[in-house]
Design an enzyme around this catalytic site. Sequence first.
Site, PDB file in Angstrom:
ATOM      1  N   SER A 180       0.842  -1.205   0.000  1.00  0.00           N
ATOM      2  CA  SER A 180       0.000   0.000   0.000  1.00  0.00           C
ATOM      3  C   SER A 180       0.877   1.255   0.000  1.00  0.00           C
ATOM      4  O   SER A 180       1.623   1.483  -0.942  1.00  0.00           O
ATOM      5  CB  SER A 180      -0.952  -0.042   1.193  1.00  0.00           C
ATOM      6  OG  SER A 180      -1.963   0.937   1.058  1.00  0.00           O
ATOM      7  N   ASP A 199     -10.113  -4.811  -4.285  1.00  0.00           N
ATOM      8  CA  ASP A 199      -9.521  -3.825  -3.381  1.00  0.00           C
ATOM      9  C   ASP A 199     -10.366  -2.551  -3.407  1.00  0.00           C
ATOM     10  O   ASP A 199     -10.489  -1.907  -4.450  1.00  0.00           O
ATOM     11  CB  ASP A 199      -8.089  -3.536  -3.845  1.00  0.00           C
ATOM     12  CG  ASP A 199      -7.290  -2.719  -2.847  1.00  0.00           C
ATOM     13  OD1 ASP A 199      -7.892  -1.898  -2.133  1.00  0.00           O
ATOM     14  OD2 ASP A 199      -6.064  -2.898  -2.797  1.00  0.00           O
ATOM     15  N   HIS A 258      -7.857  -5.439  -0.212  1.00  0.00           N
ATOM     16  CA  HIS A 258      -6.672  -4.623   0.051  1.00  0.00           C
ATOM     17  C   HIS A 258      -5.706  -5.295   1.019  1.00  0.00           C
ATOM     18  O   HIS A 258      -4.493  -5.098   0.922  1.00  0.00           O
ATOM     19  CB  HIS A 258      -7.099  -3.252   0.595  1.00  0.00           C
ATOM     20  CG  HIS A 258      -5.963  -2.273   0.687  1.00  0.00           C
ATOM     21  ND1 HIS A 258      -5.293  -1.822  -0.426  1.00  0.00           N
ATOM     22  CD2 HIS A 258      -5.367  -1.673   1.765  1.00  0.00           C
ATOM     23  CE1 HIS A 258      -4.341  -0.976  -0.048  1.00  0.00           C
ATOM     24  NE2 HIS A 258      -4.356  -0.883   1.267  1.00  0.00           N
TER      25      HIS A 258
END
Length: 247
Positions: free
Chosen positions: A99, A195, A225
């Site tokens: 991320s 996601d 995610h």
Amino acid sequence: MTEFLEGPQGRRIAYNRVEGAGPGVLFLGGFKSDMQGTKAVFLEEWARATGRNFLRFDYSGHGESDGPFEEGAIGDWLADAQAVLSALTEGPQILVGSSMGGWISLLLARAMPERVAGLVTIAAAPDFTERGFWAEFSDLERAKLLREGRILRPSDYGEPYVITRRLIEEGRAHLVMEAPLPLSFPVRFLQGTADRDVPASWATDLLGHAQGLDMRLLLVKGADHRFSTPECLGLIGEAVEELLERI
């Protein structure tokens, strides 16, 4: 065992290290995440099982590291990562960025390419302060942020995120999707199609934007995610092992 590095501006940076063979693997976590997350712990267990040098750490304001989270911004966390890479590792490393850690790893690769042997990103979120937060704010939210210096944004992972004006404005000095992004080492981008935080289109944008001769994107249908199911963790391990073989 958690150890501490005296980082930038006197901030203590918490880290865990596994001694082993090189090139080592450095894990970079996400926004308001910490080094106790599933992916970080999985990679440490993988490193112990394979005899590989491995390091995970907490950015300032995250986990066990010093500093209030709300005072941090991308440049601060990049400086933490640079300090960790410089002081705690030797030679080129394989970066694994999750991320926000994907953005930080791209910034590291741009700033210190000689210290990067390969890159694996997981739901990479380059420029998310601009492409995500700022782009999604309404005019009223933007005005409130500029006026009051902070705004709350709902989170699927617990308490709302505090988004500061500094986070947005300072992030603009570290954008990677608006300038050439050469990556002269093997790269693997991993992304789930389910996601809700980082759209799969961001992954294809990154693949199209970055420049390199050994670069692949793996889209996993239905993965979210967190990308932390046993199957997804296995794919992370496979990506790292593939890069090690190529190196």
